[in-house]
Design an enzyme around this catalytic site. Sequence first.
Site, PDB file in Angstrom:
ATOM      1  CG  HIS A  14      -9.657   5.114  14.280  1.00 25.60           C
ATOM      2  ND1 HIS A  14     -10.367   5.234  12.780  1.00 25.60           N
ATOM      3  CD2 HIS A  14      -8.274   4.892  13.699  1.00 25.60           C
ATOM      4  CE1 HIS A  14      -9.585   4.997  11.814  1.00 25.60           C
ATOM      5  NE2 HIS A  14      -8.308   5.134  12.386  1.00 25.60           N
ATOM      6  CD  GLU A  28      -3.268   0.868   1.995  1.00 22.18           C
ATOM      7  OE1 GLU A  28      -4.248   0.368   1.745  1.00 22.18           O
ATOM      8  OE2 GLU A  28      -2.941   1.534   3.367  1.00 22.18           O
ATOM      9  CD  GLU A  38      -2.364   7.963  11.082  1.00 17.99           C
ATOM     10  OE1 GLU A  38      -2.875   7.112  12.095  1.00 17.99           O
ATOM     11  OE2 GLU A  38      -2.385   8.925  11.140  1.00 17.99           O
TER      12      GLU A  38
END
Length: 369
Positions: A212, A117, A131
Site C-alpha cells: 500500500h 510509537e 510518514e
Amino acid sequence: MKTAVLFGTRPEAIKMAPVLRTLRSNPDFEVLSVSSGQHDELLKPLEGLLELDVDVNLGLMRHGQNLSDLVSRGISRISDALQEHKPDALLVHGDTSTAFAGALAAFYNGIPVGHVEAGLRTWNMKSPWPEESNRRLIAPIATWNLSPTNACRNNLLSENIDDSTITVTGNTVIDSLLWMDQKVKSTDLVEQYEEKHADLLEHRHLVLVTSHRRENFGSRMRGVYETLARLADERPDCIIVFPMHLNPNARKPALEVMGDRKNVRLIEPLEYSEFVYLMGISDLIITDSGGVQEEAPSLKTPVLVTRDTTERPEALDTGIVKLVGTDPEKIWAESNAILDASESIAEQNINNPYGDGHASQRIADALQA
C-alpha cells in the site's frame, strides 16, 4: 485524567486498541475514543472486534482527497472536538496524517500530547513519504514520547528531544497481537478459519502479501506484482494470498498483473483476527507494512519488506525480516531461499525485540508519573 485516544487508520486502531482497554480498566482515567475516519471503511469491521467503542467519529475520509486536504480538514475537526470535550491529554499514534493533524490541533489548544510509537526513523524524508516527516514533526511538541525500543529513544535524543519526555514502553502492536491470538485460539474463530481456508493448506507453501505504500505506486509496485506472478507460475507448490488495499493505485495493478492465476487469491481486506491467523500459518510474508515487521518475530514467520528503507532495524536484527526493496530479482531470489528453508526457519528460537505484551500498561504508568 480525561484522555482522548485518537486513531484514523486500520494500523492505528490495531495498535491503540490495547491502550484504550488498559486506560478504561483504570479508574484514574476517563477515556474518549476518537476516530478521524481516515480509513473509515477499513475501521468499521474492527470496532467490535477490538472493542474500540468509538465516542466521536470525525468522518474525514473523502474520495480522491489529497494530503493537504486531509491534514487541513483534520486539524480543524480535531480542534473542534478537543474544544467540545476538553480532554486533559491527547494520545496519537505513529506517523499518519491523523496523528500529525491531531498533535498539531492539541498543541494549538494547549493540550498535552502523548506520542505512542515515538522515535522511529529512516532519516530519509522521502521514504516513507509522508510518514517520516509526520513523526519527526510530532516529537518536539509531545509531552510524552512513548518509544517502543531503546534505539527509538536514542533517535529522539539525537534530535535534542528532552530525555525527561521519553519512556521506553515496547510496542503496543505486540499487546494487540498476543491478545488477538489468544482470542482466536480460545473461541470458535480458529475452527471457522481452518474450515474457510482449508484449500490453502493443500499447497506446500503459503505466501501472504500486503502492499500500500505511496512511494511504491507505479512501476515499482507493478514490478513487485510481476515477481509475485512469476512466483505463482514457476512455483506451483505455492499459493499466494493477497488482501488488497482499497486504494486504487495499489489494487488496480494487482488485478491487472495477477488476476488470472489459479494459485493467487486476490481478496478484500480481512478482519484483523483472520489476518493474524493467516500470518501464523504462512511460510512467507511479502509486505511494505510496518506493523507486520513488528508482529512477525512473535509468529516466527519470515518477512520480505518491499521498501528501500525501514524505521524498524530491530526487526532486521532478528534475521527473520529482510529488506529487499522492489528489485524483482532480489525478491525472487530471497523468496525462493526462504520457501526452500521454511522448515528449518520454523524451528528457530526468535525473541521479539518489540516487547512482551505490556506496552499499554507502561503507557498508562507514564501518563500518571
